[in-house]
Design a protein around this motif. Structure first.
Motif, PDB file in Angstrom:
ATOM      1  N   CYS A  20       0.845  -1.185   0.000  1.00 52.29           N
ATOM      2  CA  CYS A  20       0.000   0.000   0.000  1.00 52.29           C
ATOM      3  C   CYS A  20       0.887   1.243   0.000  1.00 52.29           C
ATOM      4  O   CYS A  20       1.893   1.297   0.715  1.00 52.29           O
ATOM      5  CB  CYS A  20      -0.914   0.008   1.217  1.00 52.29           C
ATOM      6  N   GLY A  40      -0.208   4.185   1.011  1.00 54.89           N
ATOM      7  CA  GLY A  40      -0.688   5.178   1.956  1.00 54.89           C
ATOM      8  C   GLY A  40      -1.259   6.372   1.197  1.00 54.89           C
ATOM      9  O   GLY A  40      -1.331   6.378  -0.033  1.00 54.89           O
ATOM     10  N   TRP A  53       2.333   9.281   9.805  1.00 58.91           N
ATOM     11  CA  TRP A  53       3.132   8.381   8.971  1.00 58.91           C
ATOM     12  C   TRP A  53       3.729   7.263   9.808  1.00 58.91           C
ATOM     13  O   TRP A  53       4.192   7.497  10.921  1.00 58.91           O
ATOM     14  CB  TRP A  53       4.257   9.156   8.292  1.00 58.91           C
ATOM     15  N   LYS A  54       3.729   6.069   9.247  1.00 58.70           N
ATOM     16  CA  LYS A  54       4.296   4.905   9.936  1.00 58.70           C
ATOM     17  C   LYS A  54       5.561   4.430   9.228  1.00 58.70           C
ATOM     18  O   LYS A  54       5.665   4.518   8.011  1.00 58.70           O
ATOM     19  CB  LYS A  54       3.285   3.758  10.000  1.00 58.70           C
ATOM     20  N   THR A  65      -1.049   6.980   7.042  1.00 58.60           N
ATOM     21  CA  THR A  65      -2.276   6.236   7.341  1.00 58.60           C
ATOM     22  C   THR A  65      -3.413   7.130   7.827  1.00 58.60           C
ATOM     23  O   THR A  65      -4.565   6.703   7.820  1.00 58.60           O
ATOM     24  CB  THR A  65      -2.014   5.168   8.421  1.00 58.60           C
ATOM     25  N   GLU A  66      -3.096   8.356   8.236  1.00 61.40           N
ATOM     26  CA  GLU A  66      -4.129   9.275   8.694  1.00 61.40           C
ATOM     27  C   GLU A  66      -3.866  10.652   8.088  1.00 61.40           C
ATOM     28  O   GLU A  66      -2.738  11.141   8.106  1.00 61.40           O
ATOM     29  CB  GLU A  66      -4.132   9.396  10.226  1.00 61.40           C
ATOM     30  N   LEU A  85      -4.847  -3.498   6.702  1.00 62.00           N
ATOM     31  CA  LEU A  85      -4.461  -2.139   7.078  1.00 62.00           C
ATOM     32  C   LEU A  85      -5.716  -1.282   7.156  1.00 62.00           C
ATOM     33  O   LEU A  85      -6.639  -1.452   6.360  1.00 62.00           O
ATOM     34  CB  LEU A  85      -3.496  -1.555   6.034  1.00 62.00           C
ATOM     35  N   MET A  98      -6.931   2.839   7.329  1.00 59.27           N
ATOM     36  CA  MET A  98      -6.535   4.216   7.137  1.00 59.27           C
ATOM     37  C   MET A  98      -7.758   5.115   7.312  1.00 59.27           C
ATOM     38  O   MET A  98      -8.892   4.661   7.164  1.00 59.27           O
ATOM     39  CB  MET A  98      -5.924   4.412   5.733  1.00 59.27           C
TER      40      MET A  98
END
Length: 217
Positions: free
Chosen positions: A48, A50, A95-96, A119-120, A206, A208
Protein backbone atom coordinates in the motif's frame (compact mmCIF):
# COMPACT_ATOMS: atom_id res chain seq x y z
CA UNK A 1 5.56 -69.47 -24.50
CA UNK A 2 8.54 -67.21 -23.96
CA UNK A 3 10.57 -66.26 -27.01
CA UNK A 4 14.27 -65.71 -26.49
CA UNK A 5 16.15 -63.41 -28.74
CA UNK A 6 19.91 -63.25 -29.22
CA UNK A 7 21.70 -60.20 -30.45
CA UNK A 8 24.94 -60.38 -32.41
CA UNK A 9 27.15 -57.40 -33.08
CA UNK A 10 27.58 -56.49 -36.73
CA UNK A 11 31.31 -55.94 -36.21
CA UNK A 12 33.94 -57.31 -33.91
CA UNK A 13 34.40 -55.14 -30.88
CA UNK A 14 36.88 -57.24 -28.87
CA UNK A 15 40.32 -57.72 -30.20
CA UNK A 16 42.40 -58.35 -27.11
CA UNK A 17 41.70 -61.51 -25.10
CA UNK A 18 40.76 -60.93 -21.47
CA UNK A 19 39.35 -57.43 -21.93
CA UNK A 20 35.71 -56.59 -21.48
CA UNK A 21 33.43 -54.52 -23.61
CA UNK A 22 31.20 -51.86 -22.11
CA UNK A 23 27.80 -51.46 -23.70
CA UNK A 24 25.65 -48.36 -23.19
CA UNK A 25 21.87 -48.44 -23.52
CA UNK A 26 19.42 -45.56 -23.74
CA UNK A 27 15.98 -46.24 -22.38
CA UNK A 28 12.99 -44.18 -23.42
CA UNK A 29 11.49 -42.53 -20.31
CA UNK A 30 8.18 -43.94 -19.22
CA UNK A 31 5.40 -41.39 -18.87
CA UNK A 32 4.20 -40.97 -15.31
CA UNK A 33 1.45 -38.98 -13.68
CA UNK A 34 2.44 -35.43 -12.80
CA UNK A 35 2.96 -34.80 -9.13
CA UNK A 36 0.61 -32.23 -7.60
CA UNK A 37 2.12 -28.77 -7.07
CA UNK A 38 3.15 -28.07 -3.53
CA UNK A 39 0.88 -25.60 -1.72
CA UNK A 40 2.80 -22.73 -0.24
CA UNK A 41 1.89 -21.74 3.29
CA UNK A 42 3.35 -18.27 2.83
CA UNK A 43 0.98 -15.32 3.03
CA UNK A 44 0.24 -13.73 -0.32
CA UNK A 45 2.16 -10.50 -0.89
CA UNK A 46 0.47 -7.10 -0.88
CA UNK A 47 1.45 -3.47 -0.54
CA UNK A 48 0.00 0.00 0.00
CA UNK A 49 1.26 3.48 -0.83
CA UNK A 50 -0.69 5.18 1.96
CA UNK A 51 -2.25 8.58 1.29
CA UNK A 52 -0.61 10.55 -1.53
CA UNK A 53 -1.01 14.08 -2.83
CA UNK A 54 1.00 15.75 -5.60
CA UNK A 55 1.28 19.07 -3.76
CA UNK A 56 2.53 17.39 -0.60
CA UNK A 57 5.25 15.56 -2.53
CA UNK A 58 6.78 18.88 -3.64
CA UNK A 59 6.02 20.89 -0.48
CA UNK A 60 8.70 23.30 0.77
CA UNK A 61 10.28 22.03 4.01
CA UNK A 62 9.89 25.49 5.59
CA UNK A 63 6.12 25.14 5.47
CA UNK A 64 5.96 21.81 7.30
CA UNK A 65 6.24 20.96 10.98
CA UNK A 66 7.61 17.46 11.56
CA UNK A 67 7.57 15.60 14.88
CA UNK A 68 8.89 12.14 15.75
CA UNK A 69 6.39 10.56 18.15
CA UNK A 70 7.36 8.25 21.06
CA UNK A 71 5.71 5.21 19.47
CA UNK A 72 7.81 5.52 16.32
CA UNK A 73 5.25 7.28 14.12
CA UNK A 74 5.96 10.60 12.41
CA UNK A 75 3.56 13.56 12.59
CA UNK A 76 3.68 16.05 9.72
CA UNK A 77 1.54 19.22 9.90
CA UNK A 78 1.19 22.27 7.70
CA UNK A 79 2.32 25.72 8.77
CA UNK A 80 2.54 29.23 7.38
CA UNK A 81 5.24 31.62 6.26
CA UNK A 82 3.29 34.86 5.96
CA UNK A 83 3.31 36.16 2.44
CA UNK A 84 5.30 33.16 1.19
CA UNK A 85 3.68 29.82 2.06
CA UNK A 86 0.35 28.79 3.50
CA UNK A 87 0.16 25.08 4.22
CA UNK A 88 -2.36 25.33 7.07
CA UNK A 89 -4.93 23.26 5.21
CA UNK A 90 -2.82 20.24 6.12
CA UNK A 91 -4.21 19.89 9.62
CA UNK A 92 -2.13 16.77 10.24
CA UNK A 93 -0.81 13.60 8.66
CA UNK A 94 0.37 10.48 10.49
CA UNK A 95 3.13 8.38 8.97
CA UNK A 96 4.30 4.90 9.94
CA UNK A 97 7.69 3.32 9.46
CA UNK A 98 11.12 4.57 8.50
CA UNK A 99 11.24 7.78 6.39
CA UNK A 100 12.36 7.33 2.81
CA UNK A 101 14.17 10.69 2.73
CA UNK A 102 15.00 13.75 4.84
CA UNK A 103 15.11 17.48 4.05
CA UNK A 104 17.99 19.87 4.69
CA UNK A 105 16.67 20.44 8.21
CA UNK A 106 16.94 16.72 8.98
CA UNK A 107 13.16 16.23 9.02
CA UNK A 108 11.31 13.40 7.31
CA UNK A 109 9.95 14.25 3.87
CA UNK A 110 6.26 13.42 3.26
CA UNK A 111 7.21 10.90 0.60
CA UNK A 112 5.85 7.34 0.54
CA UNK A 113 8.53 4.67 0.54
CA UNK A 114 8.89 0.90 0.94
CA UNK A 115 8.66 1.28 4.73
CA UNK A 116 7.04 4.72 5.11
CA UNK A 117 3.43 5.61 4.41
CA UNK A 118 0.66 7.93 5.60
CA UNK A 119 -2.28 6.24 7.34
CA UNK A 120 -4.13 9.28 8.69
CA UNK A 121 -4.77 12.55 6.91
CA UNK A 122 -6.89 15.55 7.92
CA UNK A 123 -7.52 18.40 5.47
CA UNK A 124 -9.23 21.74 6.04
CA UNK A 125 -11.63 22.01 3.11
CA UNK A 126 -12.45 25.73 3.50
CA UNK A 127 -12.85 27.23 0.05
CA UNK A 128 -10.08 29.85 0.27
CA UNK A 129 -7.30 27.27 0.75
CA UNK A 130 -5.67 26.58 -2.61
CA UNK A 131 -2.98 24.22 -1.25
CA UNK A 132 -2.77 21.20 -1.26
CA UNK A 133 -5.66 20.93 -3.69
CA UNK A 134 -8.67 18.65 -3.60
CA UNK A 135 -7.52 15.22 -4.85
CA UNK A 136 -5.94 12.58 -2.61
CA UNK A 137 -5.17 8.99 -3.56
CA UNK A 138 -3.92 5.67 -2.18
CA UNK A 139 -3.05 2.53 -4.13
CA UNK A 140 -2.83 -1.19 -3.33
CA UNK A 141 -0.81 -3.96 -4.94
CA UNK A 142 -1.09 -7.74 -4.77
CA UNK A 143 -3.63 -9.63 -2.71
CA UNK A 144 -5.64 -6.67 -1.41
CA UNK A 145 -8.74 -4.64 -2.20
CA UNK A 146 -10.40 -1.53 -0.76
CA UNK A 147 -13.43 -1.44 1.52
CA UNK A 148 -14.37 2.17 2.22
CA UNK A 149 -17.20 4.05 3.97
CA UNK A 150 -18.01 7.55 5.19
CA UNK A 151 -19.17 7.94 8.80
CA UNK A 152 -22.20 9.81 7.42
CA UNK A 153 -22.80 8.61 3.84
CA UNK A 154 -25.12 10.39 1.44
CA UNK A 155 -28.33 8.37 1.18
CA UNK A 156 -28.68 8.57 -2.62
CA UNK A 157 -25.01 7.74 -3.26
CA UNK A 158 -22.79 6.36 -0.46
CA UNK A 159 -19.65 7.43 -2.34
CA UNK A 160 -20.41 10.96 -1.11
CA UNK A 161 -20.37 12.29 2.44
CA UNK A 162 -23.83 13.39 3.49
CA UNK A 163 -23.15 16.98 4.57
CA UNK A 164 -20.38 18.38 2.36
CA UNK A 165 -20.50 16.06 -0.65
CA UNK A 166 -16.85 15.02 -0.49
CA UNK A 167 -16.42 11.97 -2.68
CA UNK A 168 -14.47 8.71 -2.31
CA UNK A 169 -14.45 6.16 -5.11
CA UNK A 170 -12.47 3.02 -5.87
CA UNK A 171 -10.90 2.67 -9.31
CA UNK A 172 -9.43 -0.83 -9.44
CA UNK A 173 -6.75 -0.84 -6.78
CA UNK A 174 -6.71 2.96 -6.47
CA UNK A 175 -8.73 4.85 -3.87
CA UNK A 176 -9.43 8.45 -4.91
CA UNK A 177 -10.85 11.12 -2.60
CA UNK A 178 -12.08 14.44 -4.00
CA UNK A 179 -12.95 17.13 -1.46
CA UNK A 180 -15.63 19.73 -2.08
CA UNK A 181 -14.70 23.33 -1.11
CA UNK A 182 -16.75 24.30 1.92
CA UNK A 183 -17.99 27.54 3.49
CA UNK A 184 -17.88 28.62 7.12
CA UNK A 185 -21.51 28.02 8.04
CA UNK A 186 -20.75 25.14 10.43
CA UNK A 187 -17.89 23.30 12.11
CA UNK A 188 -17.84 19.65 11.14
CA UNK A 189 -15.41 16.78 10.54
CA UNK A 190 -16.43 14.02 8.13
CA UNK A 191 -14.38 10.81 8.28
CA UNK A 192 -13.72 8.22 5.61
CA UNK A 193 -12.64 4.78 6.82
CA UNK A 194 -10.51 2.92 4.27
CA UNK A 195 -9.56 -0.72 4.84
CA UNK A 196 -7.16 -2.82 2.80
CA UNK A 197 -8.67 -6.32 2.86
CA UNK A 198 -7.07 -9.55 1.66
CA UNK A 199 -8.84 -10.87 -1.44
CA UNK A 200 -8.03 -14.49 -0.60
CA UNK A 201 -8.76 -14.56 3.14
CA UNK A 202 -10.90 -11.50 3.92
CA UNK A 203 -8.41 -10.42 6.59
CA UNK A 204 -8.12 -6.69 7.29
CA UNK A 205 -4.50 -5.88 6.42
CA UNK A 206 -4.46 -2.14 7.08
CA UNK A 207 -6.84 0.60 8.25
CA UNK A 208 -6.54 4.22 7.14
CA UNK A 209 -8.61 7.34 7.71
CA UNK A 210 -9.24 10.54 5.80
CA UNK A 211 -10.84 13.46 7.63
CA UNK A 212 -12.39 16.42 5.83
CA UNK A 213 -12.67 19.27 8.32
CA UNK A 214 -15.01 22.22 8.00
CA UNK A 215 -14.29 25.25 10.19
CA UNK A 216 -17.14 27.61 11.11
CA UNK A 217 -16.47 31.33 10.99
Amino acid sequence: MTTRRRFFPTAKVQHVPGQTVELEMQLRPVASEAEPAAISGATAQWGCTGWMCDSLLVAEPDGLMVSALPGGDTLIEGGELEGVLDYRALRYSMWKGTPAAFDYLGNARPWPGPEFFCTELQIDTTYFYEWPGHVFTAALTGDAQWVVAWDSPFIEDPEYSSESHHRAHVLGSVLRVVTNPTGGSISLTETLSAKAVSISTGEVLLEMTFEARRVGF
